[in-house]
Design a protein around this motif. Structure first.
Motif, mmCIF file in Angstrom:
data_model
loop_
_atom_site.group_PDB
_atom_site.id
_atom_site.type_symbol
_atom_site.label_atom_id
_atom_site.label_comp_id
_atom_site.label_asym_id
_atom_site.label_seq_id
_atom_site.Cartn_x
_atom_site.Cartn_y
_atom_site.Cartn_z
ATOM 1 N N LYS A 166 0.806 -1.228 0.000
ATOM 2 C CA LYS A 166 0.000 0.000 0.000
ATOM 3 C C LYS A 166 0.835 1.271 0.000
ATOM 4 N N ASP A 167 1.716 1.420 0.961
ATOM 5 C CA ASP A 167 2.423 2.681 1.152
ATOM 6 C C ASP A 167 3.842 2.693 0.599
ATOM 7 N N ARG A 168 4.266 1.618 -0.036
ATOM 8 C CA ARG A 168 5.633 1.513 -0.535
ATOM 9 C C ARG A 168 5.618 0.917 -1.940
ATOM 10 N N PRO A 169 6.734 1.045 -2.647
ATOM 11 C CA PRO A 169 6.800 0.423 -3.988
ATOM 12 C C PRO A 169 6.663 -1.101 -3.897
ATOM 13 N N ALA A 170 6.280 -1.702 -5.007
ATOM 14 C CA ALA A 170 6.157 -3.164 -5.066
ATOM 15 C C ALA A 170 7.513 -3.801 -4.773
ATOM 16 N N TYR A 171 7.476 -4.983 -4.148
ATOM 17 C CA TYR A 171 8.689 -5.723 -3.805
ATOM 18 C C TYR A 171 8.767 -6.949 -4.708
ATOM 19 N N TRP A 172 9.934 -7.165 -5.300
ATOM 20 C CA TRP A 172 10.143 -8.307 -6.173
ATOM 21 C C TRP A 172 10.894 -9.375 -5.395
ATOM 22 N N LEU A 173 10.238 -10.510 -5.170
ATOM 23 C CA LEU A 173 10.811 -11.602 -4.396
ATOM 24 C C LEU A 173 11.162 -12.755 -5.337
ATOM 25 N N LYS A 174 12.432 -13.150 -5.362
ATOM 26 C CA LYS A 174 12.830 -14.260 -6.234
ATOM 27 C C LYS A 174 12.277 -15.556 -5.659
ATOM 28 N N VAL A 175 11.503 -16.276 -6.482
ATOM 29 C CA VAL A 175 10.867 -17.505 -6.018
ATOM 30 C C VAL A 175 11.259 -18.733 -6.833
ATOM 31 N N GLY A 176 12.104 -18.569 -7.850
ATOM 32 C CA GLY A 176 12.480 -19.737 -8.629
ATOM 33 C C GLY A 176 13.306 -19.401 -9.840
ATOM 34 N N ALA A 177 13.357 -20.353 -10.786
ATOM 35 C CA ALA A 177 14.148 -20.212 -12.003
ATOM 36 C C ALA A 177 13.384 -20.796 -13.184
ATOM 37 N N ALA A 178 13.744 -20.337 -14.382
ATOM 38 C CA ALA A 178 13.125 -20.840 -15.611
ATOM 39 C C ALA A 178 14.198 -20.940 -16.683
#
Length: 84
Positions: free
Chosen positions: A22-34
């Protein structure tokens, strides 16, 4: 042809879950590989299953040139990931 960037490359791509906040930029969380297979299909391996988002991004993994540790001094590292 495969739509994933670097589809013919041997280096795996990173899979990120994009977590909206809500109050901050989106967070990108690494969850895997392709990676792309020889027949043009794509293999996706998740190390974590994101909850609360259905938005995934597949792209080349990025690294920071410098990371600032808790004491404030800058140091070079190749292990830290950047969340775009």
């Amino acid at each position: 042809m495969n739509d994933i960037p670097n589809g013919g490359g041997k280096k795996p791509l990173a899979v990120y879950a994009i977590l909206e906040r809500k109050d901050r930029p989106a967070y990108w969380l690494k969850v895997g590989a392709a990676w792309a297979n020889r027949d043009g299909s794509t293999t996706l391996v998740l190390d974590a299953v994101p909850i609360g988002t259905n938005r995934l991004q597949i792209r080349e993994a990025k690294t920071w040139d410098e990371v600032r540790p808790a004491n404030g001094a800058a140091q070079a590292t190749a292990a830290a990931e950047v969340m775009p």
